[in-house]
Scaffold this motif. Sequence first.
Motif, PDB file in Angstrom:
ATOM      1  N   ILE A 147       3.871  -1.790 -13.900  1.00 57.00           N
ATOM      2  CA  ILE A 147       2.686  -1.563 -13.063  1.00 57.00           C
ATOM      3  C   ILE A 147       2.395  -2.785 -12.201  1.00 57.00           C
ATOM      4  O   ILE A 147       2.127  -2.675 -10.994  1.00 57.00           O
ATOM      5  CB  ILE A 147       1.477  -1.219 -13.949  1.00 57.00           C
ATOM      6  N   VAL A 148       2.463  -3.978 -12.818  1.00 50.96           N
ATOM      7  CA  VAL A 148       2.171  -5.204 -12.066  1.00 50.96           C
ATOM      8  C   VAL A 148       3.222  -5.441 -10.985  1.00 50.96           C
ATOM      9  O   VAL A 148       2.898  -5.913  -9.886  1.00 50.96           O
ATOM     10  CB  VAL A 148       2.055  -6.414 -13.014  1.00 50.96           C
ATOM     11  N   ASP A 149       4.478  -5.098 -11.266  1.00 49.19           N
ATOM     12  CA  ASP A 149       5.515  -5.183 -10.225  1.00 49.19           C
ATOM     13  C   ASP A 149       5.075  -4.427  -8.979  1.00 49.19           C
ATOM     14  O   ASP A 149       5.177  -4.930  -7.846  1.00 49.19           O
ATOM     15  CB  ASP A 149       6.825  -4.545 -10.720  1.00 49.19           C
ATOM     16  N   ILE A 150       4.602  -3.203  -9.180  1.00 44.02           N
ATOM     17  CA  ILE A 150       4.205  -2.336  -8.056  1.00 44.02           C
ATOM     18  C   ILE A 150       2.966  -2.887  -7.362  1.00 44.02           C
ATOM     19  O   ILE A 150       2.895  -2.949  -6.126  1.00 44.02           O
ATOM     20  CB  ILE A 150       3.971  -0.900  -8.555  1.00 44.02           C
ATOM     21  N   LEU A 151       1.978  -3.317  -8.146  1.00 45.62           N
ATOM     22  CA  LEU A 151       0.748  -3.852  -7.566  1.00 45.62           C
ATOM     23  C   LEU A 151       1.017  -5.076  -6.698  1.00 45.62           C
ATOM     24  O   LEU A 151       0.432  -5.225  -5.616  1.00 45.62           O
ATOM     25  CB  LEU A 151      -0.240  -4.221  -8.680  1.00 45.62           C
ATOM     26  N   GLU A 152       1.895  -5.954  -7.176  1.00 53.38           N
ATOM     27  CA  GLU A 152       2.187  -7.179  -6.423  1.00 53.38           C
ATOM     28  C   GLU A 152       2.864  -6.848  -5.097  1.00 53.38           C
ATOM     29  O   GLU A 152       2.590  -7.482  -4.075  1.00 53.38           O
ATOM     30  CB  GLU A 152       3.067  -8.107  -7.260  1.00 53.38           C
ATOM     31  N   ARG A 153       3.739  -5.855  -5.098  1.00 50.04           N
ATOM     32  CA  ARG A 153       4.410  -5.483  -3.849  1.00 50.04           C
ATOM     33  C   ARG A 153       3.439  -4.822  -2.871  1.00 50.04           C
ATOM     34  O   ARG A 153       3.507  -5.063  -1.653  1.00 50.04           O
ATOM     35  CB  ARG A 153       5.577  -4.522  -4.148  1.00 50.04           C
ATOM     36  N   ILE A 154       2.525  -4.006  -3.390  1.00 51.82           N
ATOM     37  CA  ILE A 154       1.561  -3.331  -2.508  1.00 51.82           C
ATOM     38  C   ILE A 154       0.717  -4.351  -1.738  1.00 51.82           C
ATOM     39  O   ILE A 154       0.365  -4.123  -0.574  1.00 51.82           O
ATOM     40  CB  ILE A 154       0.656  -2.377  -3.328  1.00 51.82           C
ATOM     41  N   LYS A 155       0.438  -5.498  -2.357  1.00 53.09           N
ATOM     42  CA  LYS A 155      -0.350  -6.535  -1.693  1.00 53.09           C
ATOM     43  C   LYS A 155       0.314  -7.032  -0.409  1.00 53.09           C
ATOM     44  O   LYS A 155      -0.349  -7.558   0.487  1.00 53.09           O
ATOM     45  CB  LYS A 155      -0.572  -7.714  -2.631  1.00 53.09           C
ATOM     46  N   GLN A 156       1.625  -6.875  -0.310  1.00 53.77           N
ATOM     47  CA  GLN A 156       2.380  -7.388   0.838  1.00 53.77           C
ATOM     48  C   GLN A 156       2.524  -6.356   1.960  1.00 53.77           C
ATOM     49  O   GLN A 156       3.128  -6.635   2.986  1.00 53.77           O
ATOM     50  CB  GLN A 156       3.769  -7.829   0.368  1.00 53.77           C
ATOM     51  N   ILE A 157       1.989  -5.164   1.757  1.00 55.31           N
ATOM     52  CA  ILE A 157       2.148  -4.074   2.722  1.00 55.31           C
ATOM     53  C   ILE A 157       0.865  -3.908   3.531  1.00 55.31           C
ATOM     54  O   ILE A 157      -0.240  -4.011   2.982  1.00 55.31           O
ATOM     55  CB  ILE A 157       2.505  -2.769   1.978  1.00 55.31           C
ATOM     56  N   ASP A 158       0.993  -3.641   4.831  1.00 52.16           N
ATOM     57  CA  ASP A 158      -0.204  -3.511   5.660  1.00 52.16           C
ATOM     58  C   ASP A 158      -1.042  -2.316   5.199  1.00 52.16           C
ATOM     59  O   ASP A 158      -0.524  -1.347   4.651  1.00 52.16           O
ATOM     60  CB  ASP A 158       0.144  -3.411   7.142  1.00 52.16           C
ATOM     61  N   LYS A 159      -2.345  -2.394   5.451  1.00 47.92           N
ATOM     62  CA  LYS A 159      -3.295  -1.468   4.834  1.00 47.92           C
ATOM     63  C   LYS A 159      -3.094  -0.020   5.249  1.00 47.92           C
ATOM     64  O   LYS A 159      -3.480   0.891   4.516  1.00 47.92           O
ATOM     65  CB  LYS A 159      -4.734  -1.906   5.115  1.00 47.92           C
ATOM     66  N   THR A 160      -2.483   0.213   6.407  1.00 48.11           N
ATOM     67  CA  THR A 160      -2.246   1.599   6.833  1.00 48.11           C
ATOM     68  C   THR A 160      -1.393   2.341   5.815  1.00 48.11           C
ATOM     69  O   THR A 160      -1.639   3.510   5.506  1.00 48.11           O
ATOM     70  CB  THR A 160      -1.544   1.634   8.204  1.00 48.11           C
ATOM     71  N   TYR A 161      -0.405   1.660   5.249  1.00 45.26           N
ATOM     72  CA  TYR A 161       0.526   2.299   4.322  1.00 45.26           C
ATOM     73  C   TYR A 161       0.267   1.922   2.864  1.00 45.26           C
ATOM     74  O   TYR A 161       0.715   2.622   1.963  1.00 45.26           O
ATOM     75  CB  TYR A 161       1.966   1.941   4.706  1.00 45.26           C
ATOM     76  N   ALA A 162      -0.468   0.838   2.633  1.00 49.25           N
ATOM     77  CA  ALA A 162      -0.747   0.409   1.258  1.00 49.25           C
ATOM     78  C   ALA A 162      -1.483   1.496   0.483  1.00 49.25           C
ATOM     79  O   ALA A 162      -1.234   1.696  -0.711  1.00 49.25           O
ATOM     80  CB  ALA A 162      -1.559  -0.880   1.271  1.00 49.25           C
ATOM     81  N   GLY A 163      -2.381   2.217   1.172  1.00 53.18           N
ATOM     82  CA  GLY A 163      -3.125   3.288   0.502  1.00 53.18           C
ATOM     83  C   GLY A 163      -2.217   4.373  -0.041  1.00 53.18           C
ATOM     84  O   GLY A 163      -2.461   4.927  -1.119  1.00 53.18           O
ATOM     85  N   LEU A 164      -1.153   4.695   0.685  1.00 54.91           N
ATOM     86  CA  LEU A 164      -0.202   5.711   0.213  1.00 54.91           C
ATOM     87  C   LEU A 164       0.454   5.275  -1.097  1.00 54.91           C
ATOM     88  O   LEU A 164       0.626   6.074  -2.022  1.00 54.91           O
ATOM     89  CB  LEU A 164       0.870   5.955   1.274  1.00 54.91           C
ATOM     90  N   PHE A 165       0.822   4.006  -1.177  1.00 56.36           N
ATOM     91  CA  PHE A 165       1.479   3.507  -2.381  1.00 56.36           C
ATOM     92  C   PHE A 165       0.495   3.420  -3.555  1.00 56.36           C
ATOM     93  O   PHE A 165       0.874   3.659  -4.703  1.00 56.36           O
ATOM     94  CB  PHE A 165       2.120   2.147  -2.105  1.00 56.36           C
ATOM     95  N   ARG A 166      -0.774   3.117  -3.262  1.00 50.50           N
ATOM     96  CA  ARG A 166      -1.773   3.098  -4.346  1.00 50.50           C
ATOM     97  C   ARG A 166      -2.023   4.505  -4.878  1.00 50.50           C
ATOM     98  O   ARG A 166      -2.204   4.705  -6.080  1.00 50.50           O
ATOM     99  CB  ARG A 166      -3.085   2.470  -3.857  1.00 50.50           C
TER     100      ARG A 166
END
Length: 422
Positions: A147-166
């Motif tokens: 889970i933390v692996d995924i959360l850390e990567r999402i932090k590096q993605i711009d907000k337009t697409y970060a929501g999709l990954f969350r």
Amino acid sequence: MKINDNISELYDLVSFGSNKHIPMHRWYSLIEGYGREFVRRIIGELDTFPKTCLDPFGGVGTTALTCQELGIQCHSIEVNPFFFEVARAKLRMDYSPSKFEKLLNDFESYLKRCKAKRQYPKLESKTFFEEVNKTKWIFNKEVSYGIVDILERIKQIDKTYAGLFRVALGNILVEVSNVYKNGKCLAYRKDWKDRINTRKDVHDKFLRICRKVILTDLKTSQMQIPLVHNFLNFEHGDSRKMIDSLKNNSIDLVITSPPYLNSRDYTDIYRLELWILGYISKFNDEQALRKSALTSHVQIQLEDKPYPKIKEIEEFLQHLESLNGQLWNKNIPNMVKGYFYDFDLLFKSLKSKLKKGAKLFINVSNSAYGGKICEVDKILAKIAVNNGYEFEEIRIARHISSVKKQNLTEKLRESVIVLIKK
């Protein structure tokens, strides 16, 4: 009071299950929500096609997205920040499927390299992650790292697409955990100690949602050009306060399903999504969210509110008082009072926002406490009438069983209240 049996027409529509194969709508299943077809059927029966709709309890955006598909402007309000993000992720129309696919491919490559131990997020609640001094935990160590692996990567993605990954991560949290949603809260699975999910399992389940569900839907919908865009019309906050910000005489139609009077606390039920995805990190945040929601649960101390003086409310409260403190929670009487107090305010504040002849469709369920049924649909209809609305009918959608401790032979009625702004 006119009560019609519409079970054959509505039974499947008032549950979220009918959305599970519909693009965008299927991105996150809200157990308590209704289906897209529920909204479409209502709009289809109206004499005139509405221009503007309102959903004051927006959930994960079923009403807003369906209206967007049909070219209807929809204003929505949702207090739960996770639901709010899911809905807004569905409603965005500026995605590039090719860009998301590239981000996803990079994400997959990144996860393949994740082998090291991880620091857990700093959360005030210590129930989530496995540690040596604990006897119970929601996520085992391998799952926690995944889970933390995924959360850390999402932090590096711009907000337009970060929501999709969350949203994709939110989809799998319960599945990879040691708990399940039992209707009222989270409970440990009987076999939780024997459950084995690896770090790679978490990665694979997450990537599958991203690729097979979200990416597929983005590709199939990219040629659609909606006539309206309800992204900015979907707002985060307390509907009891935010309805006032709407323009007067602007709404043609209301379609909504408010929290039921069943003491269900969505802050508890969706605790994993709220805490793990970063919407809540402290108990004070959790309490603030509970306080900003419609009064329908007992997890916080509730005030004695001045409820509407309606016979059925008085009789039900007298019944609760006659139990001499034998209710499973002492907050229940004040919850009942607060629920109907809140709706009285909602009907009052909403009235000036509706156009003459506007229709309201409110999906609710009756409740039971102390072995007696509270006919919520009838009471809400009477509160509306007292506030100057015209009552058309109550449509029975289905019957549901009460909990065993109520000892009721009669089932509870789930229904749709139909009202008209005079």
